[in-house]
Structures are given as C-alpha cells and as structure tokens.
Design an enzyme around this catalytic site. Structure first.
Site, PDB file in Angstrom:
ATOM      1  N   MET A   1       0.851  -1.198   0.000  1.00 42.69           N
ATOM      2  CA  MET A   1       0.000   0.000   0.000  1.00 42.69           C
ATOM      3  C   MET A   1       0.887   1.249   0.000  1.00 42.69           C
ATOM      4  O   MET A   1       0.445   2.334   0.360  1.00 42.69           O
ATOM      5  CB  MET A   1      -0.940  -0.003   1.205  1.00 42.69           C
ATOM      6  CG  MET A   1      -1.890  -1.206   1.158  1.00 42.69           C
ATOM      7  SD  MET A   1      -3.435  -0.967   2.044  1.00 42.69           S
ATOM      8  CE  MET A   1      -2.846  -0.717   3.698  1.00 42.69           C
TER       9      MET A   1
ATOM     10  N   HIS B   1       9.608  -3.287   3.442  1.00 37.64           N
ATOM     11  CA  HIS B   1       9.163  -3.524   2.062  1.00 37.64           C
ATOM     12  C   HIS B   1      10.362  -3.796   1.144  1.00 37.64           C
ATOM     13  O   HIS B   1      10.294  -4.635   0.248  1.00 37.64           O
ATOM     14  CB  HIS B   1       8.440  -2.285   1.512  1.00 37.64           C
ATOM     15  CG  HIS B   1       7.135  -1.991   2.166  1.00 37.64           C
ATOM     16  ND1 HIS B   1       6.922  -0.886   2.946  1.00 37.64           N
ATOM     17  CD2 HIS B   1       5.947  -2.656   2.142  1.00 37.64           C
ATOM     18  CE1 HIS B   1       5.677  -0.877   3.373  1.00 37.64           C
ATOM     19  NE2 HIS B   1       5.059  -1.939   2.912  1.00 37.64           N
TER      20      HIS B   1
ATOM     21  N   GLY C   1       5.046 -10.077   3.923  1.00 36.35           N
ATOM     22  CA  GLY C   1       5.796 -10.026   5.182  1.00 36.35           C
ATOM     23  C   GLY C   1       5.094 -10.836   6.267  1.00 36.35           C
ATOM     24  O   GLY C   1       3.860 -10.851   6.359  1.00 36.35           O
ATOM     25  N   GLN C   2       5.893 -11.470   7.117  1.00 35.23           N
ATOM     26  CA  GLN C   2       5.354 -12.293   8.213  1.00 35.23           C
ATOM     27  C   GLN C   2       4.662 -11.450   9.284  1.00 35.23           C
ATOM     28  O   GLN C   2       3.909 -11.979  10.097  1.00 35.23           O
ATOM     29  CB  GLN C   2       6.507 -13.104   8.826  1.00 35.23           C
ATOM     30  CG  GLN C   2       6.134 -13.994   9.970  1.00 35.23           C
ATOM     31  CD  GLN C   2       5.137 -15.063   9.573  1.00 35.23           C
ATOM     32  OE1 GLN C   2       5.418 -15.903   8.714  1.00 35.23           O
ATOM     33  NE2 GLN C   2       3.961 -15.045  10.172  1.00 35.23           N
ATOM     34  N   LYS C   3       4.908 -10.125   9.279  1.00 35.31           N
ATOM     35  CA  LYS C   3       4.290  -9.307  10.328  1.00 35.31           C
ATOM     36  C   LYS C   3       2.764  -9.466  10.300  1.00 35.31           C
ATOM     37  O   LYS C   3       2.120  -9.527  11.334  1.00 35.31           O
ATOM     38  CB  LYS C   3       4.657  -7.830  10.166  1.00 35.31           C
ATOM     39  CG  LYS C   3       4.059  -6.981  11.296  1.00 35.31           C
ATOM     40  CD  LYS C   3       4.541  -5.569  11.256  1.00 35.31           C
ATOM     41  CE  LYS C   3       3.901  -4.771  10.167  1.00 35.31           C
ATOM     42  NZ  LYS C   3       2.460  -4.496  10.407  1.00 35.31           N
TER      43      LYS C   3
HETATM   44  O1  PAF Z   1      -0.208  -5.842   3.516  1.00 36.14           O
HETATM   45  C1  PAF Z   1      -0.622  -4.919   2.802  1.00 36.14           C
HETATM   46  O2  PAF Z   1       0.061  -3.914   2.587  1.00 36.14           O
HETATM   47  C2  PAF Z   1      -1.997  -5.021   2.171  1.00 36.14           C
HETATM   48  O3  PAF Z   1      -2.878  -5.680   3.010  1.00 36.14           O
HETATM   49  C3  PAF Z   1      -1.979  -5.669   0.777  1.00 36.14           C
HETATM   50  C4  PAF Z   1      -1.538  -7.124   0.849  1.00 36.14           C
HETATM   51  C5  PAF Z   1      -1.045  -4.897  -0.137  1.00 36.14           C
HETATM   52  C6  PAF Z   1      -3.374  -5.639   0.165  1.00 36.14           C
HETATM   53  O4  PAF Z   1      -3.864  -4.348   0.053  1.00 36.14           O
END
Ligand code: PAF
Length: 301
Positions: free
Chosen positions: A50, A57, A168-170
């Site tokens: 997002m 990330h 991510g595992q978080k």
């Molecule tokens: O983890 C996220 O950032 C969101 O839930 C995702 C997987 C991108 C879906 O909008």
C-alpha cells in the site's frame, strides 16, 4: 557509474498486462542471446504493497528479485480493507519517494492504479470471503478488513499473473488467509513469506509507525520485548509464554492491548492446553491512535 533506471509507473490494467507480455518476450530473447535458452518461462514476482515504503518492504523487494526475472511492485491503498472510522484518509501516500526507492532496487514496474481503475463501480460487486478465520483477531477489530484484503489480492494476482508473490510475516493472519485462498480457489501463484524486519529496539517496521510520537514509539517496544520474553520461555508451555509477554506489555500505560494470544499455525485458532509443537503468539495494541501488530513463532513442549 551505476545509472538508475526509474521504474515504469503503470496505472491501467491493460497496459500492465501488455508491458508484462513484452517484458517476458524481451527476457526470453535476452536469454537466447546469452545462450541461456531452455531455462523455462520467465518468472514474474509481485510484491503487493500500500506504499509508504520502508526498509521492511525493500527486504520483500530484494527477496522478489532473487526469486524471479521480472519484479512488479503494486502500490494501492485499498479502500475495501479499511472500515468506517479507520485511517484510510490519513494513510501515508508517498508515491514519488516510493518510486525513487524502487529505482535504487532495480524494480522495472510499479503498478499504481487509482480507485476508479480497480473499482470502476465504486465498490467491487464480487468479494472474496475470508471465512470464519477472517472474523477473528484482526478481523474482529476490523470487520470486513480481510474480505477487502483478499479481494484486492485476488484482483492483483489476476492482473499481474505472478508466479510468486512476496508478503511479510508481520501480517501473520493476512498470510494465513492468502495461503488458504490460493489453495481453496486453485490459484497457480505461490507465496513467499519474509521474516519481520525490526527497528533498533525491536519495534516491527510498519508504515503506520510514522504516526507514533517519540514516547509512544518507546512504549510500543514493549510489544516486541514481550514476544521475545515469551519465546525465551516457550519450553515452559503456552501459559508461561502469555505471562512473560503480559509482564512487559501491561507495564506500559501508553499501550492499550487488544489481544495477546497463542494460535495453532495450521488453524489460526487459539491453542488448547494439550497443544505441543509449532505455535504462534500474536499481539495487537493501540498506541495513541495507531494500531500495531506483531507476532513470533513458538515451539511448545
Ligand atoms: O499488507 C498490505 O500492505 C496489504 O494488506 C496488501 C496485501 C497490499 C493488500 O492491500
């Protein structure tokens, strides 16, 4: 000198698909030129995000690069997974900085659609249901969140057609539900789960951390400290792990605990007294207005 190539930022579904078709055939020709033909179809790896990208990330992106030939990072603040009164409006949006960070990582494609592109009718008329586990824990605090999350993940997978997607595992419950959706709905994509990345002091990285004031950030460290303390006494059983974590978290008045629970990783249901073997402790708390989650793997005797 290392010249950075900016990723192509693509907003339309048709364009994303046609760029990937071109990229695949380019990749095949390059391999043939290098005498590397016969390695199979070029692999597309998707990192759904997002935006408001942080070091966590970028770890996902690096893993993605090691797993395939063509990396796509999607950036879309999905309105479907935010409930009434949640932080959809204030969720950080930093597209320019995100694209600059992805250029450094050598990412060729960023898929950054608008709401209109993803949900031309205002809201998707068809939604994926997360089932009963979707209304537990994060789903209890955020009704509809997981249906919205799975719906956008399914759409992104259909748009990009990745061989692998990296998460991510978080977001442990998110990962559990995505894995279940992929199995239940016979998706071909497989997922790769990357361990939690933490700040110095242990706080799990999250785009939401930037809303924390210094005192809140210091208090929030009790979450990871509690999980670490729990893991260190896992040999004494689930009850001991809960007590160890509570001792840290309950000592912080700025941390308003929502849940602290040990679940069976196969069902995501709380473990019973007889459970032994792999388990996962999950925590969620409000620190100021910021909702934080974290988790740790346990091995119960
Ligand atoms: O983890 C996220 O950032 C969101 O839930 C995702 C997987 C991108 C879906 O909008």
């Amino acid at each position: 000198m290392n010249v950075l190539t900016k990723p192509e930022v693509i907003g339309s579904i048709e364009e994303m698909r046609s760029r990937l078709t071109d990229a695949r055939s380019r990749n095949v020709s390059e391999r043939v030129e290098r005498g590397e033909a016969g390695l199979g179809r070029p692999r597309i790896v998707l990192v759904p995000t997002m935006g408001a990208l942080h070091a966590g990330h970028l770890t996902l992106v690096r893993r993605a690069r090691s797993l395939g030939d063509i990396v796509v990072v999607s950036i879309f603040v999905n309105p479907l997974q935010f409930g009434v009164g949640e932080d959809l409006g204030s969720y950080p949006r930093t597209l320019e900085a995100d694209v600059a960070a992805l250029a450094v990582e050598g990412v060729p494609f960023v898929f950054a659609p608008t709401n209109q592109v993803m949900y031309p009718d205002g809201a998707a008329s068809t939604r994926v249901s997360a089932g009963s586990v979707g209304s537990l824990l994060e789903g209890a605090a955020r009704p509809g969140h997981f249906d919205g999350m799975l719906t956008v993940v399914a759409k992104l997978f259909n748009i990009v057609g990745p061989d692998v997607a990296v998460f991510g595992q978080k977001d442990a419950q998110q990962v559990f539900l995505i894995e279940r959706m992929l199995a239940d709905l016979d998706f071909r994509t497989r997922i790769e789960v990357v361990p939690i990345v933490r700040e110095d002091g242990g706080l799990a990285l999250s785009s939401r951390n930037r809303a924390l004031e210094p005192a809140q950030r210091a208090a929030a460290r009790a979450l990871s400290a509690g999980l670490e303390a729990a893991a260190s006494v896992a040999g004494q059983g689930a009850e001991a792990t809960l007590q160890a974590a509570h001792a840290w978290i309950d000592a912080q008045p700025l941390v308003k605990l929502d849940y602290l629970v040990v679940v069976d990783p196969l069902t995501f249901l709380p473990v019973g007294a007889l459970h032994h073997g792999p388990a996962r402790m999950l925590v969620a708390a409000l620190v100021g207005h910021t909702r934080l989650i974290d988790n740790v793997a346990l091995n119960l005797p």
